[in-house]
Motif scaffolding. Structure first.
Motif, mmCIF file in Angstrom:
data_model
loop_
_atom_site.group_PDB
_atom_site.id
_atom_site.type_symbol
_atom_site.label_atom_id
_atom_site.label_comp_id
_atom_site.label_asym_id
_atom_site.label_seq_id
_atom_site.Cartn_x
_atom_site.Cartn_y
_atom_site.Cartn_z
ATOM 1 N N THR A 1 -14.155 4.185 55.916
ATOM 2 C CA THR A 1 -14.229 2.748 55.862
ATOM 3 C C THR A 1 -13.009 2.261 55.328
ATOM 4 O OG1 THR A 1 -16.733 2.565 55.549
ATOM 5 C CG2 THR A 1 -15.326 0.995 54.692
ATOM 6 N N VAL A 2 -12.323 2.954 54.392
ATOM 7 C CA VAL A 2 -11.030 2.669 53.617
ATOM 8 C C VAL A 2 -10.031 2.779 54.670
ATOM 9 C CG1 VAL A 2 -9.243 3.375 52.021
ATOM 10 C CG2 VAL A 2 -11.590 3.316 51.226
ATOM 11 N N LEU A 3 -10.006 3.857 55.352
ATOM 12 C CA LEU A 3 -8.911 4.288 56.663
ATOM 13 C C LEU A 3 -9.108 3.147 57.803
ATOM 14 C CD1 LEU A 3 -9.100 8.226 56.640
ATOM 15 C CD2 LEU A 3 -7.340 6.500 55.656
ATOM 16 N N THR A 4 -10.039 3.000 58.114
ATOM 17 C CA THR A 4 -10.567 1.964 59.037
ATOM 18 C C THR A 4 -10.071 0.677 58.700
ATOM 19 O OG1 THR A 4 -12.594 3.265 59.906
ATOM 20 C CG2 THR A 4 -12.323 0.863 60.352
ATOM 21 N N GLU A 5 -10.367 0.137 57.405
ATOM 22 C CA GLU A 5 -9.651 -1.098 56.925
ATOM 23 C C GLU A 5 -8.368 -1.203 56.958
ATOM 24 O OE1 GLU A 5 -11.267 -4.011 56.176
ATOM 25 O OE2 GLU A 5 -13.381 -3.051 56.231
ATOM 26 N N ARG A 6 -7.630 -0.250 56.486
ATOM 27 C CA ARG A 6 -6.142 -0.070 56.731
ATOM 28 C C ARG A 6 -5.567 -0.416 58.271
ATOM 29 N NH1 ARG A 6 -4.306 4.841 52.879
ATOM 30 N NH2 ARG A 6 -4.577 3.929 50.998
ATOM 31 N N ARG A 7 -6.426 0.416 59.029
ATOM 32 C CA ARG A 7 -5.982 0.390 60.501
ATOM 33 C C ARG A 7 -6.314 -1.047 60.961
ATOM 34 N NH1 ARG A 7 -9.167 1.604 64.593
ATOM 35 N NH2 ARG A 7 -10.757 2.687 63.245
ATOM 36 N N ILE A 8 -7.372 -1.720 60.546
ATOM 37 C CA ILE A 8 -7.772 -3.237 61.060
ATOM 38 C C ILE A 8 -6.656 -4.034 60.687
ATOM 39 C CG2 ILE A 8 -9.223 -5.077 60.708
ATOM 40 C CD1 ILE A 8 -11.526 -3.095 60.751
ATOM 41 N N ASP A 9 -6.166 -3.912 59.626
ATOM 42 C CA ASP A 9 -5.045 -4.541 58.743
ATOM 43 C C ASP A 9 -3.876 -4.457 59.832
ATOM 44 O OD1 ASP A 9 -6.280 -5.639 56.739
ATOM 45 O OD2 ASP A 9 -5.606 -4.371 55.390
ATOM 46 N N ASP A 10 -3.398 -3.434 59.943
ATOM 47 C CA ASP A 10 -2.283 -3.011 60.830
ATOM 48 C C ASP A 10 -2.412 -3.610 62.277
ATOM 49 O OD1 ASP A 10 -1.140 -1.548 59.087
ATOM 50 O OD2 ASP A 10 -1.909 0.394 59.979
ATOM 51 N N LEU A 11 -3.530 -3.533 62.960
ATOM 52 C CA LEU A 11 -3.989 -4.102 64.291
ATOM 53 C C LEU A 11 -3.873 -5.716 64.473
ATOM 54 C CD1 LEU A 11 -5.270 -3.927 67.160
ATOM 55 C CD2 LEU A 11 -7.305 -3.919 66.227
ATOM 56 N N LEU A 12 -4.290 -6.162 63.251
ATOM 57 C CA LEU A 12 -4.319 -7.747 62.993
ATOM 58 C C LEU A 12 -2.902 -8.254 62.852
ATOM 59 C CD1 LEU A 12 -7.268 -8.443 60.680
ATOM 60 C CD2 LEU A 12 -6.860 -9.004 63.303
ATOM 61 N N ARG A 13 -2.256 -7.435 62.036
ATOM 62 C CA ARG A 13 -0.579 -7.619 61.864
ATOM 63 C C ARG A 13 0.112 -7.699 63.333
ATOM 64 N NH1 ARG A 13 -1.213 -5.117 57.068
ATOM 65 N NH2 ARG A 13 -0.452 -3.212 57.823
ATOM 66 N N ARG A 14 -0.335 -6.646 64.073
ATOM 67 C CA ARG A 14 0.661 -6.295 65.257
ATOM 68 C C ARG A 14 0.142 -7.529 66.054
ATOM 69 N NH1 ARG A 14 -0.269 -1.233 65.012
ATOM 70 N NH2 ARG A 14 -2.083 -1.245 66.048
ATOM 71 N N ARG A 15 -1.042 -7.887 66.306
ATOM 72 C CA ARG A 15 -1.522 -8.940 67.290
ATOM 73 C C ARG A 15 -0.939 -10.332 66.837
ATOM 74 N NH1 ARG A 15 -7.697 -9.303 67.449
ATOM 75 N NH2 ARG A 15 -7.239 -10.619 68.955
ATOM 76 N N VAL A 16 -0.711 -10.687 65.581
ATOM 77 C CA VAL A 16 -0.215 -11.979 65.192
ATOM 78 C C VAL A 16 1.039 -11.955 65.393
ATOM 79 C CG1 VAL A 16 0.144 -13.561 63.205
ATOM 80 C CG2 VAL A 16 -2.211 -12.553 63.717
ATOM 81 N N ARG A 17 2.074 -10.800 65.165
ATOM 82 C CA ARG A 17 3.485 -10.707 65.196
ATOM 83 C C ARG A 17 3.945 -10.864 66.745
ATOM 84 N NH1 ARG A 17 3.919 -5.914 62.209
ATOM 85 N NH2 ARG A 17 3.739 -6.492 60.070
ATOM 86 N N ASP A 18 2.942 -10.156 67.515
ATOM 87 C CA ASP A 18 3.102 -10.378 68.998
ATOM 88 C C ASP A 18 2.750 -11.677 69.681
ATOM 89 O OD1 ASP A 18 3.856 -7.705 68.747
ATOM 90 O OD2 ASP A 18 2.127 -6.612 69.386
ATOM 91 N N GLY A 19 2.126 -12.501 68.891
ATOM 92 C CA GLY A 19 1.480 -13.821 69.378
ATOM 93 C C GLY A 19 0.556 -13.738 70.249
ATOM 94 N N ARG A 20 -0.217 -12.622 69.947
ATOM 95 C CA ARG A 20 -1.613 -12.566 70.761
ATOM 96 C C ARG A 20 -2.586 -13.073 69.775
ATOM 97 N NH1 ARG A 20 -2.733 -6.618 71.500
ATOM 98 N NH2 ARG A 20 -1.031 -6.405 69.776
ATOM 99 N N SER A 21 -3.871 -13.712 70.157
ATOM 100 C CA SER A 21 -4.925 -14.360 69.582
ATOM 101 C C SER A 21 -5.472 -13.344 68.381
ATOM 102 C CB SER A 21 -5.940 -14.544 70.445
ATOM 103 O OG SER A 21 -7.005 -15.120 69.650
ATOM 104 N N ALA A 22 -5.541 -13.784 67.273
ATOM 105 C CA ALA A 22 -6.012 -13.070 66.238
ATOM 106 C C ALA A 22 -7.302 -13.653 65.912
ATOM 107 C CB ALA A 22 -5.076 -13.071 65.092
ATOM 108 N N GLN A 23 -8.063 -14.257 66.823
ATOM 109 C CA GLN A 23 -9.470 -14.794 66.441
ATOM 110 C C GLN A 23 -9.729 -15.683 65.246
ATOM 111 O OE1 GLN A 23 -11.990 -11.668 67.489
ATOM 112 N NE2 GLN A 23 -11.095 -11.327 69.559
ATOM 113 N N ALA A 24 -8.957 -16.483 64.961
ATOM 114 C CA ALA A 24 -8.913 -17.084 63.606
ATOM 115 C C ALA A 24 -10.353 -18.018 63.569
ATOM 116 C CB ALA A 24 -7.775 -18.044 63.503
ATOM 117 N N ASP A 25 -10.859 -18.023 62.379
ATOM 118 C CA ASP A 25 -12.189 -18.732 62.269
ATOM 119 C C ASP A 25 -11.507 -20.117 61.889
ATOM 120 O OD1 ASP A 25 -13.767 -16.375 62.575
ATOM 121 O OD2 ASP A 25 -13.870 -16.296 60.307
ATOM 122 N N ALA A 26 -12.650 -21.040 62.162
ATOM 123 C CA ALA A 26 -12.386 -22.476 61.849
ATOM 124 C C ALA A 26 -12.712 -22.738 60.511
ATOM 125 C CB ALA A 26 -13.075 -23.477 62.645
#
Length: 165
Positions: free
Chosen positions: A140-165
């Motif tokens: 779980t710790v390793l997956t949380e790190r990987r999810i952070d990396d994935l989200l940062r990449r998506r936002v930097r690349d301008g892809r949707s990060a599925q932001a909540d309202a």
């Protein structure tokens, strides 16, 4: 949206650069704090421990059942909700963290659960589920790190990060 005929190519480049800079700053805020990762991992491990208190133990009484139920409810419902709320307050943003990137985690955690359950319930190996919970904690710790990396990449690349309202 109307275009401004007075806008120059330099204005357009400056606006695009500003968007890129804003994405970069937002991406930096997406990183979850250390306590969130450990908390999420503790939630996962508590499920293993909670089930492990009962499985394969014929002498499990009402105190073991109460502790087991408490660990499962805390790990599966209450603590994750509190952690996500605290994460939102801490970072100032709310993003759908678990929209993707969990396939390997599911396979590892449910595989560990099945193995620990089988060993403890059917082979009589004591503490197999809590020990498997240690592996689930690490996963779980390793997956949380990987999810952070994935989200940062998506936002930097301008892809949707599925932001909540």
């Amino acid at each position: 949206m109307e275009s401004d005929s007075r806008a120059t190519p330099d204005d357009a480049r400056a606006a695009l650069q500003e968007i890129t800079d804003t994405r970069r700053r937002l991406a930096e805020r997406i990183t979850s704090p250390w306590w969130y990762r450990l908390g999420a991992a503790a939630c996962t491990a508590s499920l293993f421990l909670g089930v492990g208190l009962l499985v394969g133990r014929p002498d499990a009484g009402s105190s073991a059942e109460s502790a087991s139920t408490l660990l499962i409810v805390l790990g599966a419902i209450l603590a994750p909700m509190a952690l996500l709320a605290a994460l939102r307050r801490s970072t100032g943003i709310s993003i759908e963290r678990y929209g993707e990137g969990l396939g390997t985690w599911y396979a590892v955690v449910f595989g560990l659960f099945a193995l620990g359950f089988s060993l403890q319930a059917f082979a009589g190996v004591p503490l197999a589920l809590p020990v498997a919970g240690i592996g689930a904690f690490v996963a779980t710790v390793l997956t949380e790190r990987r999810i952070d990396d994935l989200l940062r990449r998506r936002v930097r690349d301008g892809r949707s990060a599925q932001a909540d309202a």
